[in-house]
Enzyme design. Sequence first.
Site, short mmCIF file in Angstrom:
data_model
loop_
_atom_site.label_atom_id
_atom_site.label_comp_id
_atom_site.label_asym_id
_atom_site.label_seq_id
_atom_site.Cartn_x
_atom_site.Cartn_y
_atom_site.Cartn_z
N GLY A 65 0.84 -1.19 0.00
CA GLY A 65 0.00 0.00 0.00
C GLY A 65 0.87 1.24 0.00
N PRO A 66 0.28 2.42 0.16
CA PRO A 66 1.04 3.67 0.15
C PRO A 66 2.17 3.71 1.17
CG PRO A 66 -1.30 4.13 -0.02
CD PRO A 66 -1.18 2.66 0.26
N LYS A 67 1.94 3.16 2.38
CA LYS A 67 2.97 3.19 3.41
C LYS A 67 4.22 2.45 2.95
CE LYS A 67 4.18 1.03 7.76
NZ LYS A 67 3.76 0.10 8.82
N ILE A 68 4.06 1.21 2.50
CA ILE A 68 5.21 0.40 2.08
C ILE A 68 5.84 0.97 0.82
CG2 ILE A 68 5.92 -1.86 1.20
CD1 ILE A 68 3.98 -3.15 3.09
N LEU A 111 7.89 3.91 1.85
CA LEU A 111 9.06 3.46 2.61
C LEU A 111 10.11 2.86 1.69
CD1 LEU A 111 10.43 3.01 5.31
CD2 LEU A 111 9.10 0.90 5.59
#
Length: 314
Positions: free
Chosen positions: A201-204, A207
């Site tokens: 998702g956006p977080k990974i 990152l």
Amino acid sequence: QFWSGADNTHLNEPQVKRELTANIPGVNSDNTTVSSPTGTSTNIETFNSNSWKLKRQRLVGNDENRGGEVKVSKKLTQLEVISEYRSGRGKNATVDDFHKFLLSLRGKSGRYWALIACLLSVQCRDVVALKCIQAIMSTCPNGAHDIKELPESRIEELCRSCNFYKTKARNIRLVTDEIVNSYKGEVPSSYKQLLSLKGVGPKIANLMCSVAFSKDDTGIVVDTHVHRISKRLGWVGDAKNPEEARKSLEKWVPVGTWTQFTLDVVGFGQFTRKKDWHEDFLRQFEGGKDKYNIANEIVRLVNIKQATQSVVRQ
């Protein structure tokens, strides 16, 4: 070396200032005051912390509260205090060990392992995810090709210490197959391509852009701690989910400091234990105390636990 104590004194300071103020409304590249469309004036105060940090910028102006959010000037002052704490007594949060590990992974194989580590870290403590990925790497020295040959049941066994290990094992299997078959074993470098991978998702994706491809301006990484701290301090208004919080944060956190912002706030969140910590924290700003004094008081204010024990490194 976004997070570390590396010496950044070789950076051209005027250039850094131009880059950091490029997206701040009402500020020229030379940091002079200009008038906004509403007629309010804006000044920049540079916050000079340790040499390894990028310059902190504080936007000071007549920025009214909107949508439950505090003034931009107050947000940045609060962030400066958290950053000051994290550079001193707040070192050695588990996020620092995990982030250092991700940065240590290099090359084609390293980027693959960084992605797998990120998948394991979702809704899982950093220390657990780190031990898990290190065990998997020892079992599969040839990286993606070894993982591809394992039955999913064996991947589940290797992931068992993590929350939602069955889902994570399935995602690892699907992601590995796609990377080997569609990308010739190379993790894609673009945000859009990363988002297309199963379980990413956006977080990974943000990152990975940061730790694997050295991109600090793709997007702020918003995990549980960032979302919680931001909501408690009124930084993101009525944002209902991490993605809305990310978009709100990116409107005022200076570009070029997004990686450090995430590390500072995540680490701060890992240390806070007192349920109503934010009430005492915010109260300290009412008396006009110096931000350095407030930073020194944080241990008492938020009932921060002692520095966490360093996890085993690779």
